[in-house]
Design an enzyme around this catalytic site. Structure first.
Site, mmCIF file in Angstrom:
data_model
loop_
_atom_site.group_PDB
_atom_site.id
_atom_site.type_symbol
_atom_site.label_atom_id
_atom_site.label_comp_id
_atom_site.label_asym_id
_atom_site.label_seq_id
_atom_site.Cartn_x
_atom_site.Cartn_y
_atom_site.Cartn_z
ATOM 1 C CB THR A 70 -0.931 -0.011 1.231
ATOM 2 O OG1 THR A 70 -1.757 -1.178 1.158
ATOM 3 C CG2 THR A 70 -1.808 1.227 1.276
ATOM 4 N N GLY A 205 5.775 -7.997 1.081
ATOM 5 C CA GLY A 205 6.359 -9.162 1.737
ATOM 6 C C GLY A 205 5.376 -10.289 2.004
ATOM 7 C CB THR A 242 13.685 3.534 12.035
ATOM 8 O OG1 THR A 242 13.908 4.790 12.672
ATOM 9 C CG2 THR A 242 14.727 2.529 12.491
ATOM 10 C CB CYS A 332 -19.177 -4.344 3.503
ATOM 11 S SG CYS A 332 -20.662 -4.326 4.457
#
Ligand code: PLP
Length: 401
Positions: A70, A205, A242, A332
């Site tokens: 995303t 991932g 980080t 929905c």
């Protein structure tokens, strides 16, 4: 026993990735720190960058680690849009396929609402594939007005594979950069960034046996992107935050195992998928498979069908009660299930689109899981049909994975 057929939503972590991550989690060190522990963490990150790059046909400096698909999609769409518009204010048009994941679609639509962008949805055919002629006419109508093109490698609901290289070539004739969301492709298909010709590409991932919460935007050298996140500038000054050393390490390990086993797994999983679809069609002959069912037309791990007269969400709960986990492509809104934008774009009538289920297969899936799903489907469909389309309205649960 639970038969897990929702690998496209998330697939269990591979054992090698779990141990790589656990080992790294036990160690201290911020990869930006200058002391020994920091330098050690930095080495782990840079090795991961190098191996991930080699696995995907990119140089190490082309890998920008992110918190997942995303974020990488948002960085690509917003970062490219802002960059292109800053060099020429006419560049406002965002050409995206109508079947993109919401991480792309909603980012583009936000730019339309809030940043004076203009979103153009590229239509798809009945299998979910973008029409290259439409792209060409949108590009050539006014190339100077186009900020970017974004088309996914493989669709997350129906699995259809797009002609990525041809799309990139077309856009480049007009000097327009291309983003490609390869989140669902990398696990099942050879994905080579350089050979594809796209300018940037998204990975995640947890779709390939790595952890949730890590991913990458592969961005070609010299591609300028305006950052979405500001801060320490850790990743090429394009992405701040980080670095999650343990997750990055595990991502690279998972990608390595995925690529090593990809061909064999693709054959195994395709055979299981075909057995699943055949079994379902034997039990429910009027079920309708969607996506490109021709060889090579879709990723190996996705089977998508509609069950006329059923509400997809009702079916999902009925199967869940029988230990079979899958998903619908629906969202929905206010308690009312909405048909999937992907199926509607493919021309599937709304009443049919409401009865959709996605079964997605992955590395833990066995013949017994397929048999369990086939065994459960008949009774679930019969019951869902009795309940009718008004069906069970879920209280929550937007499945957009
Ligand atoms: N793009 C596609 C095609 C996906 O299937 C997903 C999964 O939900 C995403 C993007 C988002 O990835 P992530 O879950 O890593 O944010």
């Amino acid at each position: 026993m639970t038969a897990y057929l929702d690998h496209a939503a998330t697939t269990p972590m591979l054992p090698d990735a779990v141990s790589a991550m656990a080992q790294e989690l036990a160690r201290a060190g911020n990869a930006s720190s200058l002391h020994g522990s920091g330098r050690r963490a930095r080495r782990v990150v840079e090795e991961a960058r190098e191996s991930l790059g080699a696995l995907i046909g990119a140089g190490p400096s082309e890998i920008i680690f992110t918190s997942g698909g995303t974020e990488a999609d948002n960085l690509a769409i917003k970062g490219l849009f802002w960059q292109r518009r800053s060099t020429d204010p006419r560049r406002r048009r965002i050409l995206v396929s109508a079947v993109e994941h919401h991480a792309v679609l909603d980012a583009a639509q936000w730019l339309g609402r809030s940043e004076h962008g203009e979103v153009v949805l590229l239509p798809v055919d009945r299998t979910g594939r973008v029409d290259l002629d439409v792209l060409e006419s949108e590009l050539s109508a006014d190339p100077d007005a186009v900020a970017l093109v974004s088309v996914m490698w493989a669709n997350n609901e129906v699995g259809t594979v797009q002609p990525v290289r041809e799309l990139a070539e077309l856009a480049h004739v007009h000097g327009v950069p291309v983003h490609c969301d390869a989140v669902q492709a990398f696990g099942g298909l050879p994905v080579d960034f350089a050979a594809s010709g796209v300018d940037c590409l998204t990975l995640s991932g947890h779709k390939i046996g790595g952890p949730v919460g890590v991913g990458a935007l592969v961005a070609r050298r010299g591609l300028d992107l305006v950052p979405v996140l500001h801060g320490g500038g850790q990743e090429r000054r394009i992405r701040s935050g980080t670095l999650d050393t343990a997750a990055i390490h595990a991502l690279a390990v998972a990608a390595g195992v995925t690529v090593d086993r990809r061909e064999a797994e693709a054959a195994r999983v395709s055979a299981l998928r075909d057995a699943l679809v055949d079994g379902i069609l034997d039990t429910v002959p009027d079920a309708v498979p969607h996506g490109d069912t021709a060889p090579g037309g879709r990723v190996p791990g996705i089977a998508h069908l509609t069950f006329p007269g059923c509400e997809g969400d009702s079916l999902l709960y009925l199967l869940d009660a029988r230990g079979v986990e899958c998903s619908t492509g629906s969202a929905c809104q206010a308690g009312i299930p909405q048909p999937s934008h992907v199926l509607l774009a493919m021309g599937v009538p709304e009443d049919q689109a409401r009865g959709a289920l996605r079964f997605s297969l992955g590395w833990t899936l066995t013949t017994a899981d397929v048999e369990a799903a086939v065994e459960a489907i008949g009774a679930a469909v019969a019951r869902a049909r009795r309940a009718g389309l008004a069906g069970v309205a879920p209280t929550a649960g937007v499945v957009r994975a």
